[in-house]
Design a protein around this motif. Structure first.
Motif, PDB file in Angstrom:
ATOM      1  N   LEU A 116       0.855  -1.177   0.000  1.00  0.00           N
ATOM      2  CA  LEU A 116       0.000   0.000   0.000  1.00  0.00           C
ATOM      3  C   LEU A 116       0.892   1.229   0.000  1.00  0.00           C
ATOM      4  N   ASP A 117       0.433   2.276  -0.664  1.00  0.00           N
ATOM      5  CA  ASP A 117       1.246   3.492  -0.739  1.00  0.00           C
ATOM      6  C   ASP A 117       0.324   4.696  -0.832  1.00  0.00           C
ATOM      7  N   VAL A 118       0.794   5.833  -0.364  1.00  0.00           N
ATOM      8  CA  VAL A 118       0.048   7.082  -0.499  1.00  0.00           C
ATOM      9  C   VAL A 118       1.008   8.153  -1.013  1.00  0.00           C
ATOM     10  N   ALA A 119       0.567   8.889  -2.019  1.00  0.00           N
ATOM     11  CA  ALA A 119       1.407   9.916  -2.627  1.00  0.00           C
ATOM     12  C   ALA A 119       0.579  11.175  -2.866  1.00  0.00           C
ATOM     13  N   THR A 120       1.197  12.317  -2.654  1.00  0.00           N
ATOM     14  CA  THR A 120       0.520  13.606  -2.836  1.00  0.00           C
ATOM     15  C   THR A 120       1.123  14.335  -4.025  1.00  0.00           C
ATOM     16  N   ALA A 121       0.251  14.861  -4.887  1.00  0.00           N
ATOM     17  CA  ALA A 121       0.680  15.666  -6.033  1.00  0.00           C
ATOM     18  C   ALA A 121      -0.252  16.871  -6.114  1.00  0.00           C
ATOM     19  N   GLY A 122       0.262  18.030  -5.718  1.00  0.00           N
ATOM     20  CA  GLY A 122      -0.593  19.218  -5.701  1.00  0.00           C
ATOM     21  C   GLY A 122      -1.712  19.061  -4.702  1.00  0.00           C
ATOM     22  N   GLU A 123      -2.935  19.174  -5.161  1.00  0.00           N
ATOM     23  CA  GLU A 123      -4.103  19.049  -4.280  1.00  0.00           C
ATOM     24  C   GLU A 123      -4.736  17.664  -4.350  1.00  0.00           C
ATOM     25  N   GLU A 124      -4.028  16.707  -4.955  1.00  0.00           N
ATOM     26  CA  GLU A 124      -4.553  15.353  -5.064  1.00  0.00           C
ATOM     27  C   GLU A 124      -3.741  14.375  -4.226  1.00  0.00           C
ATOM     28  N   VAL A 125      -4.443  13.384  -3.688  1.00  0.00           N
ATOM     29  CA  VAL A 125      -3.792  12.297  -2.963  1.00  0.00           C
ATOM     30  C   VAL A 125      -4.159  10.987  -3.655  1.00  0.00           C
ATOM     31  N   ARG A 126      -3.156  10.163  -3.886  1.00  0.00           N
ATOM     32  CA  ARG A 126      -3.348   8.883  -4.572  1.00  0.00           C
ATOM     33  C   ARG A 126      -3.022   7.761  -3.597  1.00  0.00           C
ATOM     34  N   PHE A 127      -4.057   7.003  -3.216  1.00  0.00           N
ATOM     35  CA  PHE A 127      -3.902   5.860  -2.310  1.00  0.00           C
ATOM     36  C   PHE A 127      -3.907   4.611  -3.170  1.00  0.00           C
ATOM     37  N   SER A 128      -2.809   3.865  -3.193  1.00  0.00           N
ATOM     38  CA  SER A 128      -2.664   2.778  -4.164  1.00  0.00           C
ATOM     39  C   SER A 128      -2.330   1.444  -3.523  1.00  0.00           C
ATOM     40  N   TYR A 129      -2.629   0.405  -4.272  1.00  0.00           N
ATOM     41  CA  TYR A 129      -2.369  -0.974  -3.856  1.00  0.00           C
ATOM     42  C   TYR A 129      -1.704  -1.707  -5.012  1.00  0.00           C
ATOM     43  N   ILE A 130      -0.582  -2.364  -4.719  1.00  0.00           N
ATOM     44  CA  ILE A 130       0.129  -3.150  -5.728  1.00  0.00           C
ATOM     45  C   ILE A 130       0.108  -4.605  -5.294  1.00  0.00           C
ATOM     46  N   SER A 131      -0.428  -5.462  -6.147  1.00  0.00           N
ATOM     47  CA  SER A 131      -0.587  -6.872  -5.827  1.00  0.00           C
ATOM     48  C   SER A 131       0.496  -7.717  -6.490  1.00  0.00           C
ATOM     49  N   PRO A 132       0.933  -8.788  -5.810  1.00  0.00           N
ATOM     50  CA  PRO A 132       1.899  -9.704  -6.449  1.00  0.00           C
ATOM     51  C   PRO A 132       1.240 -10.596  -7.491  1.00  0.00           C
ATOM     52  N   MET A 133      -0.096 -10.499  -7.626  1.00  0.00           N
ATOM     53  CA  MET A 133      -0.825 -11.375  -8.545  1.00  0.00           C
ATOM     54  C   MET A 133      -1.134 -10.706  -9.879  1.00  0.00           C
ATOM     55  N   VAL A 134      -0.608  -9.544 -10.118  1.00  0.00           N
ATOM     56  CA  VAL A 134      -0.833  -8.851 -11.396  1.00  0.00           C
ATOM     57  C   VAL A 134      -0.437  -9.761 -12.561  1.00  0.00           C
ATOM     58  N   GLY A 135      -1.328  -9.880 -13.541  1.00  0.00           N
ATOM     59  CA  GLY A 135      -1.048 -10.689 -14.716  1.00  0.00           C
ATOM     60  C   GLY A 135      -1.510 -12.122 -14.620  1.00  0.00           C
ATOM     61  N   HIS A 136      -1.857 -12.590 -13.429  1.00  0.00           N
ATOM     62  CA  HIS A 136      -2.364 -13.960 -13.288  1.00  0.00           C
ATOM     63  C   HIS A 136      -3.774 -14.053 -13.863  1.00  0.00           C
ATOM     64  N   PRO A 137      -4.148 -15.214 -14.385  1.00  0.00           N
ATOM     65  CA  PRO A 137      -5.525 -15.389 -14.871  1.00  0.00           C
ATOM     66  C   PRO A 137      -6.525 -15.082 -13.756  1.00  0.00           C
ATOM     67  N   GLY A 138      -7.489 -14.243 -14.071  1.00  0.00           N
ATOM     68  CA  GLY A 138      -8.487 -13.881 -13.073  1.00  0.00           C
ATOM     69  C   GLY A 138      -8.149 -12.650 -12.272  1.00  0.00           C
ATOM     70  N   TYR A 139      -6.958 -12.083 -12.487  1.00  0.00           N
ATOM     71  CA  TYR A 139      -6.568 -10.922 -11.687  1.00  0.00           C
ATOM     72  C   TYR A 139      -7.487  -9.723 -11.912  1.00  0.00           C
ATOM     73  N   GLY A 140      -8.073  -9.608 -13.100  1.00  0.00           N
ATOM     74  CA  GLY A 140      -8.938  -8.460 -13.385  1.00  0.00           C
ATOM     75  C   GLY A 140     -10.048  -8.305 -12.368  1.00  0.00           C
ATOM     76  N   SER A 141     -10.678  -9.406 -11.998  1.00  0.00           N
ATOM     77  CA  SER A 141     -11.753  -9.357 -11.003  1.00  0.00           C
ATOM     78  C   SER A 141     -11.200  -8.974  -9.634  1.00  0.00           C
ATOM     79  N   VAL A 142     -10.020  -9.484  -9.307  1.00  0.00           N
ATOM     80  CA  VAL A 142      -9.407  -9.177  -8.015  1.00  0.00           C
ATOM     81  C   VAL A 142      -9.028  -7.698  -7.947  1.00  0.00           C
ATOM     82  N   ALA A 143      -8.556  -7.136  -9.051  1.00  0.00           N
ATOM     83  CA  ALA A 143      -8.192  -5.715  -9.068  1.00  0.00           C
ATOM     84  C   ALA A 143      -9.403  -4.843  -8.769  1.00  0.00           C
ATOM     85  N   CYS A 144     -10.547  -5.191  -9.356  1.00  0.00           N
ATOM     86  CA  CYS A 144     -11.771  -4.425  -9.095  1.00  0.00           C
ATOM     87  C   CYS A 144     -12.167  -4.530  -7.631  1.00  0.00           C
TER      88      CYS A 144
END
Length: 280
Positions: A116-144
């Protein structure tokens, strides 16, 4: 053998009943077979499962109905507050900014090899999640679903009418973007570097609208989940055996499959650390 990423079984909370009610009992059985254990028996307990099993469970559900974007329908059902002591610790924070900080600090008690990560750019904050399962079959549903989890962290602090500036998904652009926009109620960016929710910076100061029943600390989460999410292969194998024991049937074939490895490799790695499957 590479490290096996695991995640708390709490992330599947409510999904068995959702599948049974919306798709059918047979779909739930298929999803359980894909995961390697009965999810309904472990969803509300402190179990750790391979993230591969989580993706397989959701993918089997999507394949049953023939909709690889089924994960977007899971978004309203995701709620980090239901994730045991980890979720309660996060959502009992006084402000949204503190809740985000807590989620990053406590992630090691919930899962491994993701971030998990949080980054600020100007007046915006981006809260993000990076998964080790990116690219695996079925990951699209997990990303949502993961985007739904991130959004659920914001809801206790912001008005019911609130919507993010945008949601970013690290999946290819689908054929029907409008389905995603309807669910998330904001612009969607696809092919992003991570799953992310972007909000106005000032909203980090928003105060919780809930009255907490108790105040958990990170030490409480640590006591509830001793040692955090397992990282060593031996501990991951033990966790899978424990989950299968609830069903009354344990097999090295299913444990190896849930860990995304071969039986021979699992046997060799267990021997390397001085044990074997039968002993475990």
């Amino acid at each position: 053998m590479a490290a096996v990423p695991v995640i708390s079984s709490h992330v599947l909370q409510g999904l068995p009943s959702f599948i049974r009610n919306e798709i059918g009992e047979r779909a739930l059985l298929r999803a359980n077979r894909a995961a390697g254990f009965d999810v309904e028996l472990i969803e509300d307990r402190n179990f750790y499962i391979p993230q591969q099993s989580m993706v397989a469970f959701v993918d089997a559900m999507a394949r049953t109905v023939g909709d690889k974007n089924l994960g977007v329908l899971l978004v309203p059902n995701m709620d980090v507050a239901t994730y045991g002591s980890f979720g309660r610790y996060i959502t009992q924070a006084h402000t949204l900014g503190e809740a985000i900080t807590r989620s990053i600090a406590a992630l090691c008690y919930h899962s491994t090899l993701d971030r998990l990560d949080v980054a600020t750019a100007g007046e915006e904050v981006r809260f993000s999640y990076i998964s080790p399962m990116v690219g695996h079959p079925g990951y699209g549903s997990v990303a949502c679903a993961a985007a739904g989890e991130l959004l659920s962290l914001f809801r206790p602090y912001l008005p019911d009418s609130w919507h993010p500036l945008r949601v970013e998904l690290d999946i290819p652009t689908p054929c029907h973007i409008s389905v995603f926009e309807d669910v998330f109620q904001c612009p969607i960016i696809f092919n992003a570097p991570a799953v992310a929710v972007v909000v106005e910076r000032r909203q980090l100061m928003a105060v919780s609208r809930r009255t907490p029943r108790s105040m958990l600390t990170l030490a409480d989460v640590a006591r509830d989940r001793p040692g955090g999410a397992p990282r060593a292969l031996l501990d991951v194998a033990r966790a899978q055996i424990r989950a299968q024991l609830l069903m009354g049937d344990v097999s090295i074939e299913e444990v190896a499959r849930s860990m995304d490895t071969s039986i021979r490799t699992l046997q060799r790695e267990l021997q390397y650390v001085g044990t074997d499957f039968r002993s475990l």
